[in-house]
Design an enzyme around this catalytic site. Structure first.
Site, PDB file in Angstrom:
ATOM      1  N   HIS A 177       0.811  -1.219   0.000  1.00  0.00           N
ATOM      2  CA  HIS A 177       0.000   0.000   0.000  1.00  0.00           C
ATOM      3  C   HIS A 177       0.848   1.274   0.000  1.00  0.00           C
ATOM      4  CE1 HIS A 177      -2.956  -3.055   1.600  1.00  0.00           C
ATOM      5  NE2 HIS A 177      -3.585  -2.549   0.563  1.00  0.00           N
TER       6      HIS A 177
ATOM      7  N   HIS B 134      -7.160  -5.190 -10.797  1.00  0.00           N
ATOM      8  CA  HIS B 134      -7.347  -4.919  -9.368  1.00  0.00           C
ATOM      9  C   HIS B 134      -8.811  -5.063  -8.973  1.00  0.00           C
ATOM     10  CE1 HIS B 134      -7.809  -2.011  -5.894  1.00  0.00           C
ATOM     11  NE2 HIS B 134      -6.856  -2.798  -5.457  1.00  0.00           N
TER      12      HIS B 134
HETATM   13 MG   LIG Z   1      -3.142  -2.970  -3.854  1.00  0.00          MG
END
Ligand SMILES: [Mg+2]
Length: 412
Positions: free
Chosen positions: A200, A300
């Site tokens: 992240h 994603h």
């Molecule tokens: Mg990610």
């Protein structure tokens, strides 16, 4: 056929989730979705983008995308504007598929496969707590996934250890702790399951390199966003420091941001987020761009329930798809309350949606929820910032000057 209304629906329970419905005079309704700052996206759709396509032909998807993107690009594309475009694009493809009576992947070139392997991102919702269990007994999480036929997983073992230093230094004892889950997985199930990490975007470059090298003995599938994708050169240095593939990145917007990471070699795996980067139209182009560099994409997820269906259309029609993200906690926990049918993940694979269009419908009862916020636009508006035929023309005397110059040039 003409677009008559743009309707948005968001719910208090999930303040990042927004559905976009494009209505037509033919009765066909297209479904789109995006995620993050739903009320901001709602404003972008009703105040800016939606009125530009009301009254237009929904079949002109590419033209509409260009019109909307040019308006967004004038103020620096990205953010809620591009998420709004992504949701509208998805809904227009849904309409085209329904009118054609074909799944969208048939309109994108046809099926190169009928199912794609999924990996499970370890999340937490309801009775499924993969995101916590991974730290308690990662071997058990891996076994339970393999029992479902799922042969890939992703966890975020460095998220907690980045907090003390804001990602500016990784303490050796913390790094050792973060290796615990993947080490345990290898002890319990060996190489039966692929294991990726997602950081992240919390680390600086030297810390990212140390982390990547420490994980190498356990053969991760990839490292995702050890760095924020601000700088493709920094990412390339990270990639060159490790044999583990570096995946980039859900937060890149449009083909233009992806291009820098693909062409430089900084992204060995490309991870476009369909609902943020520009919709089905843009991910189709990003996949082609990546294919020219012999690089795979891995779309994603971990957003709303419609995204898996939209991504399935890309996965079935794009040859260079490596694997598809899936979050069983979210999919089994709450997606079914919003859409029908359920996400078609079976035996570790996302299967081709069967219905025409994008493959799913919003449940009618979503409109009746007490926390639903519904907004409708039905007034068209002209776009002034576009090079297409709806461009605002100059005053007549200036147009005459331009026409005279062009005539003179031709006469010369
Ligand atoms: Mg990610």
């Amino acid at each position: 056929m003409k677009i008559t209304q743009i309707e948005t629906i968001r719910v208090g329970e999930f303040p990042d989730l927004i559905f976009v419905l494009v209505h037509t005079d033919g009765g066909v309704v297209g479904l789109g979705e995006t995620w993050y700052a739903a009320s901001t996206v709602e404003a972008a759709i009703h105040d800016h983008f939606g009125p530009l396509i009301i009254g237009r032909d929904p079949a002109e998807i590419e033209g509409h995308w260009q019109t909307l993107f040019k308006l967004s690009d004038h103020a620096g594309f990205g953010g809620a504007e591009t998420r709004a475009i992504s949701a509208l694009d998805m809904a227009l493809w849904d309409i085209k598929g329904k009118v054609s009576r074909l799944p969208v992947y048939e309109l994108l070139g046809g099926a190169v496969r009928t199912k794609i392997r999924v990996y499970n991102t370890c999340g937490v919702y309801g009775e499924i707590d993969d995101g916590w269990a991974i730290y308690r007994d990662a071997g058990e999480v891996a076994k339970s996934l393999l029992d479902e036929g799922i042969t890939g997983m992703k966890h975020s073992p460095t998220d907690y250890i980045a907090r003390d230093t804001d990602g500016q230094f990784v303490h050796p004892e913390d790094l050792e702790w973060s290796l615990g889950p993947i080490r345990r997985i290898r002890e319990v199930v060996g190489d039966e399951i692929s294991v990726a990490t997602d950081a992240h975007a919390k680390w600086n470059l030297p810390s990212a390199i140390r982390i990547a090298q420490a994980f190498e003995p356990y053969d991760p599938m990839w490292h995702e966003e050890l760095l924020s994708p601000f700088n493709e050169v920094a990412h390339l240095r990270l990639q060159e420091s490790t044999k583990t593939p570096i995946a980039v990145a859900e937060r890149l917007v449009s083909r233009y941001e992806h291009r820098r990471f693909i062409e430089s070699g900084a992204a060995r795996i490309v991870m476009p987020d369909l609902e943020w980067t520009g919709g089905i139209s843009e991910v189709h182009k990003i996949a082609i761009l990546a294919s020219a560099h012999q690089v795979p994409i891995a779309p994603h997820d971990c957003l709303g329930p419609v995204n898996m269906f939209a991504c399935a259309q890309i996965c079935m029609s794009s040859q260079n798809v490596m694997v598809m993200e899936y979050n069983r906690a979210m999919a089994k926990g709450w997606y079914g309350r919003f859409i029908t049918p359920d996400v078609p993940v079976r035996d570790g694979f996302l299967h081709a949606p069967e219905a025409a269009g994008i493959g799913c419908e919003l449940r009618p009862e979503v409109r009746d929820r007490p926390d639903a916020v519904i907004r409708v636009s039905d007034e068209p508006r002209e776009a002034w910032l576009t090079s297409r035929k709806r461009y605002t023309y100059p005053p007549p005397d200036i147009q005459e000057m331009l026409d005279a110059r062009r005539k003179g040039a031709r006469d010369d």
